[in-house]
Design an enzyme around this catalytic site. Structure first.
Site, mmCIF file in Angstrom:
data_model
loop_
_atom_site.group_PDB
_atom_site.id
_atom_site.type_symbol
_atom_site.label_atom_id
_atom_site.label_comp_id
_atom_site.label_asym_id
_atom_site.label_seq_id
_atom_site.Cartn_x
_atom_site.Cartn_y
_atom_site.Cartn_z
ATOM 1 N N ILE A 116 0.846 -1.205 0.000
ATOM 2 C CA ILE A 116 0.000 0.000 0.000
ATOM 3 C C ILE A 116 0.884 1.259 0.000
ATOM 4 N N ASN A 131 12.484 -0.901 6.474
ATOM 5 C CA ASN A 131 13.612 -1.818 6.733
ATOM 6 C C ASN A 131 13.632 -2.990 5.745
ATOM 7 N N ASP A 165 14.933 0.699 10.511
ATOM 8 C CA ASP A 165 13.822 0.140 11.278
ATOM 9 C C ASP A 165 13.166 1.299 12.026
ATOM 10 N N SER A 186 -7.203 -0.881 10.265
ATOM 11 C CA SER A 186 -7.819 -1.956 9.478
ATOM 12 C C SER A 186 -9.262 -2.169 9.906
ATOM 13 N N TYR A 198 -2.433 -9.458 15.644
ATOM 14 C CA TYR A 198 -2.360 -8.413 14.617
ATOM 15 C C TYR A 198 -3.495 -7.394 14.818
ATOM 16 N N LYS A 253 -3.649 -3.139 15.964
ATOM 17 C CA LYS A 253 -4.322 -2.024 15.275
ATOM 18 C C LYS A 253 -5.228 -1.281 16.260
ATOM 19 N N ASN A 313 -10.530 -4.232 2.091
ATOM 20 C CA ASN A 313 -9.615 -5.203 1.469
ATOM 21 C C ASN A 313 -8.951 -4.636 0.208
ATOM 22 N N LEU A 353 -7.117 -13.579 -0.602
ATOM 23 C CA LEU A 353 -7.844 -14.127 -1.744
ATOM 24 C C LEU A 353 -7.286 -13.717 -3.111
ATOM 25 N N ARG A 366 -16.728 -9.476 1.244
ATOM 26 C CA ARG A 366 -15.771 -8.454 1.655
ATOM 27 C C ARG A 366 -15.914 -7.213 0.780
ATOM 28 N N PRO A 408 -10.881 -20.766 10.230
ATOM 29 C CA PRO A 408 -11.131 -20.268 11.590
ATOM 30 C C PRO A 408 -10.876 -18.766 11.678
ATOM 31 N N GLY A 409 -11.751 -18.089 12.413
ATOM 32 C CA GLY A 409 -11.558 -16.646 12.613
ATOM 33 C C GLY A 409 -12.237 -15.777 11.566
HETATM 34 P P1 NAD Z 1 3.471 -4.599 3.427
HETATM 35 O O1 NAD Z 1 4.055 -5.687 4.259
HETATM 36 O O2 NAD Z 1 3.501 -4.765 1.951
HETATM 37 O O3 NAD Z 1 4.169 -3.214 3.773
HETATM 38 C C1 NAD Z 1 4.645 -2.914 5.062
HETATM 39 C C2 NAD Z 1 6.049 -2.337 4.905
HETATM 40 O O4 NAD Z 1 6.539 -2.001 6.202
HETATM 41 C C3 NAD Z 1 7.030 -3.332 4.293
HETATM 42 O O5 NAD Z 1 7.710 -2.700 3.227
HETATM 43 C C4 NAD Z 1 7.984 -3.673 5.437
HETATM 44 O O6 NAD Z 1 9.281 -3.922 4.974
HETATM 45 C C5 NAD Z 1 7.895 -2.415 6.300
HETATM 46 N N1 NAD Z 1 8.172 -2.596 7.721
HETATM 47 C C6 NAD Z 1 7.597 -3.459 8.602
HETATM 48 N N2 NAD Z 1 8.083 -3.279 9.841
HETATM 49 C C7 NAD Z 1 8.988 -2.254 9.752
HETATM 50 C C8 NAD Z 1 9.815 -1.590 10.691
HETATM 51 N N3 NAD Z 1 9.836 -1.925 11.976
HETATM 52 N N4 NAD Z 1 10.612 -0.587 10.245
HETATM 53 C C9 NAD Z 1 10.604 -0.225 8.950
HETATM 54 N N5 NAD Z 1 9.846 -0.813 8.015
HETATM 55 C C10 NAD Z 1 9.049 -1.821 8.410
HETATM 56 O O7 NAD Z 1 1.977 -4.362 3.938
HETATM 57 P P2 NAD Z 1 0.810 -3.490 3.304
HETATM 58 O O8 NAD Z 1 -0.234 -4.420 2.818
HETATM 59 O O9 NAD Z 1 1.350 -2.472 2.391
HETATM 60 O O10 NAD Z 1 0.231 -2.821 4.621
HETATM 61 C C11 NAD Z 1 0.623 -1.529 5.031
HETATM 62 C C12 NAD Z 1 -0.076 -1.180 6.337
HETATM 63 O O11 NAD Z 1 -1.475 -1.244 6.142
HETATM 64 C C13 NAD Z 1 0.239 -2.143 7.484
HETATM 65 O O12 NAD Z 1 0.314 -1.402 8.677
HETATM 66 C C14 NAD Z 1 -0.950 -3.065 7.497
HETATM 67 O O13 NAD Z 1 -1.168 -3.623 8.753
HETATM 68 C C15 NAD Z 1 -2.067 -2.110 7.099
HETATM 69 N N6 NAD Z 1 -3.212 -2.794 6.512
HETATM 70 C C16 NAD Z 1 -3.041 -3.605 5.438
HETATM 71 C C17 NAD Z 1 -4.132 -4.271 4.885
HETATM 72 C C18 NAD Z 1 -3.973 -5.193 3.717
HETATM 73 O O14 NAD Z 1 -4.907 -5.956 3.444
HETATM 74 N N7 NAD Z 1 -2.883 -5.168 2.976
HETATM 75 C C19 NAD Z 1 -5.393 -4.093 5.453
HETATM 76 C C20 NAD Z 1 -5.539 -3.243 6.535
HETATM 77 C C21 NAD Z 1 -4.434 -2.594 7.062
HETATM 78 C C1 UD1 Z 2 -7.768 -9.800 5.727
HETATM 79 C C2 UD1 Z 2 -7.051 -9.851 7.037
HETATM 80 C C3 UD1 Z 2 -7.614 -8.830 8.000
HETATM 81 C C4 UD1 Z 2 -7.645 -7.457 7.365
HETATM 82 C C5 UD1 Z 2 -8.527 -7.554 6.143
HETATM 83 C C6 UD1 Z 2 -8.699 -6.220 5.484
HETATM 84 C C7 UD1 Z 2 -6.434 -12.213 7.164
HETATM 85 C C8 UD1 Z 2 -6.761 -13.543 7.778
HETATM 86 N N1 UD1 Z 2 -7.206 -11.179 7.563
HETATM 87 O O1 UD1 Z 2 -9.023 -10.361 5.990
HETATM 88 O O2 UD1 Z 2 -6.845 -8.759 9.154
HETATM 89 O O3 UD1 Z 2 -8.190 -6.515 8.240
HETATM 90 O O4 UD1 Z 2 -7.912 -8.491 5.243
HETATM 91 O O5 UD1 Z 2 -7.644 -5.941 4.683
HETATM 92 O O6 UD1 Z 2 -5.509 -12.069 6.388
HETATM 93 N N2 UD1 Z 2 -10.731 -16.785 1.062
HETATM 94 C C9 UD1 Z 2 -10.915 -18.000 0.446
HETATM 95 N N3 UD1 Z 2 -9.819 -18.682 0.017
HETATM 96 C C10 UD1 Z 2 -8.551 -18.204 0.156
HETATM 97 C C11 UD1 Z 2 -8.371 -16.945 0.785
HETATM 98 C C12 UD1 Z 2 -9.481 -16.267 1.237
HETATM 99 O O7 UD1 Z 2 -12.039 -18.477 0.303
HETATM 100 O O8 UD1 Z 2 -7.597 -18.881 -0.244
HETATM 101 C C13 UD1 Z 2 -11.913 -16.013 1.502
HETATM 102 C C14 UD1 Z 2 -11.958 -15.715 2.989
HETATM 103 O O9 UD1 Z 2 -12.598 -16.746 3.674
HETATM 104 C C15 UD1 Z 2 -12.734 -14.396 2.995
HETATM 105 C C16 UD1 Z 2 -12.332 -13.709 1.684
HETATM 106 O O10 UD1 Z 2 -11.857 -14.754 0.857
HETATM 107 O O11 UD1 Z 2 -14.113 -14.638 2.967
HETATM 108 C C17 UD1 Z 2 -11.244 -12.662 1.854
HETATM 109 O O12 UD1 Z 2 -10.145 -13.232 2.566
HETATM 110 P P1 UD1 Z 2 -8.753 -12.477 2.740
HETATM 111 O O13 UD1 Z 2 -8.298 -11.953 1.434
HETATM 112 O O14 UD1 Z 2 -7.837 -13.378 3.478
HETATM 113 O O15 UD1 Z 2 -9.109 -11.197 3.618
HETATM 114 P P2 UD1 Z 2 -9.920 -11.087 4.990
HETATM 115 O O16 UD1 Z 2 -10.172 -12.399 5.582
HETATM 116 O O17 UD1 Z 2 -11.085 -10.202 4.737
#
Ligand code: NAD
Ligand code: UD1
Length: 336
Positions: free
Chosen positions: A12, A32, A58, A124, A148, A152, A178, A199, A230, A290-291
């Site tokens: 992101i 990092n 870091d 999130s 996790y 948040k 998502n 997914l 989602r 699960p979850g």
């Molecule tokens: P990502 O893992 O691709 O990016 C996170 C980046 O942070 C990576 O480049 C990693 O190297 C860096 N990083 C981690 N710990 C660090 C540290 N201590 N010091 C310096 N760099 C560090 O993840 P993303 O999907 O881009 O997510 C970005 C943020 O958005 C995260 O905080 C994540 O929890 C949040 N978020 C992501 C999603 C999602 O579905 N991708 C959904 C909700 C929230």
């Molecule tokens: C993920 C994160 C959650 C985060 C959210 C929003 C996980 C477990 N949870 O949730 O913390 O806040 O994104 O970004 O990673 N599915 C399948 N088959 C697969 C993978 C997923 O059927 O192989 C289904 C899941 O059951 C769900 C949907 O697809 O219904 C989306 O799953 P996923 O992409 O993992 O995201 P979230 O579970 O919504």
């Protein structure tokens, strides 16, 4: 503005850097590279034709942050850096609590020390837990079921308390739904290590033939077709949401959902992917994961009214762009 983007080499963060640079901001990245690659920084430069200052550090390291804050006049910070794999957080709770909470606190301390008052945080939809959809920012949060999610909710709390004690701070908590897809040029996108948990990256690996078939986790949920629902948002729409947040900074704590407001089931996403890319995605239905919850989608009114931020890209664009990145940047299987 001069924006410090932590985690700017990640999925992101990198797309947000593109959106920030295109909107005329200056970007300083601190990452990092624990879950990303330095070459992503070069790709951001290539896409935007703009410069970026990159520190491989870091963000839990106070001294390293001192260097960044004293070398650069920072106007605001977007804090993406963090560990994000739900399953891994259950195995390694200490790493998750340490990394995700200490980073938020150390960055806040640096902001206080250097007089930076604008703080945007990546939260999130997971903080809502198993609530009634659509999720509105004001509903009572439910306890999350994994470390996790806890990090948040706790980071939100920490930043809210800091903002209360420092009324001239502007703290924005962005609750992402998502994010999927990739930048339209196919150069940057989501490249998880190992077998994807989420997914869309799983679907693209199946479409490429690297994984045999998608396992759909349950088809007995109380949803349109029994599969989980989602709110998928194109990562560039999400990225642009950050620019909108910076354009509307005001003192206090402001919480916004960043989603589309549309619920899409697993089967609907599979069908959209097949249609958008004229490719088949074999699947089988297996046990619930699960979850997981049945449905999670946003009420997006607040972001649309206060930030004038509305997602523009549809599901077909998300599927097309995710597939383009998989094919063009992660390599074709038939060429390996
Ligand atoms: P990502 O893992 O691709 O990016 C996170 C980046 O942070 C990576 O480049 C990693 O190297 C860096 N990083 C981690 N710990 C660090 C540290 N201590 N010091 C310096 N760099 C560090 O993840 P993303 O999907 O881009 O997510 C970005 C943020 O958005 C995260 O905080 C994540 O929890 C949040 N978020 C992501 C999603 C999602 O579905 N991708 C959904 C909700 C929230
Ligand atoms: C993920 C994160 C959650 C985060 C959210 C929003 C996980 C477990 N949870 O949730 O913390 O806040 O994104 O970004 O990673 N599915 C399948 N088959 C697969 C993978 C997923 O059927 O192989 C289904 C899941 O059951 C769900 C949907 O697809 O219904 C989306 O799953 P996923 O992409 O993992 O995201 P979230 O579970 O919504």
């Amino acid at each position: 503005m001069n924006i410090l983007v932590t985690g700017g080499a990640g999925y992101i963060g990198s797309h947000t850097c593109v959106a920030l640079l295109e909107a005329g901001h200056t970007v300083i990245v601190a990452d990092n590279l624990c879950n990303s690659k330095a070459e992503t920084i070069d790709k951001i430069k290539q896409i935007t034709n703009k410069e970026i200052t990159f520190y491989q550090i870091d963000v839990t390291n106070e001294k390293a942050l001192d260097t960044i804050f004293s070398d650069n006049l920072i106007d605001g910070i977007i804090h993406f850096a963090g560990l994000k794999a739900v399953g891994e957080s259950v195995e390694k709770p200490l790493e998750y609590y340490y990394n995700n909470l200490v980073s938020t606190m150390v960055l806040s301390k640096a902001c206080r020390k250097y007089g930076v008052k604008n703080f945007v945080f990546s939260s999130s939809a997971t903080v809502y837990g198993d609530n009634t959809v659509p999720f509105v920012e004001t509903i009572k949060l439910m306890p999350t079921t994994n470390p996790y999610g806890e990090t948040k909710a706790m980071s939100e709390r920490i930043l809210t308390d800091i903002a209360k004690a420092n009324p001239d701070w502007a703290v924005v908590l962005l609750r992402y739904f998502n994010p999927v897809g990739a930048h339209e040029c196919g150069l940057i996108g989501e490249a998880p290590n190992g077998t994807p948990n989420n997914l869309m990256p799983y679907i693209t690996k199946v479409a490429k033939g690297e994984l045999k078939k998608l396992r759909i986790f349950g088809n007995d949920y109380p949803t349109v077709d029994g599969t989980g629902v989602r709110d998928y948002i194109h990562v560039m729409d999400l990225a642009e949401g950050h620019v909108a947040a910076l354009n509307n900074l005001t003192e206090g704590v402001h919480i916004y959902n960043l989603g589309t407001g549309q619920g899409t089931s697993v089967l609907q996403l599979v069908k959209a992917f097949e249609e958008a890319n004229a490719i088949e995605v074999p699947y089988e239905v297996v046990e619930r994961r699960p979850g997981d919850i049945a449905a999670c989608y946003a009420d997006t009114s607040k972001a649309s009214i206060e930030l004038q931020c509305v997602a523009k890209r549809d599901l077909l664009a998300m599927c097309r762009d995710a597939w383009r990145f998989e094919k063009e940047s992660l390599g074709r299987k038939d060429e390996n």
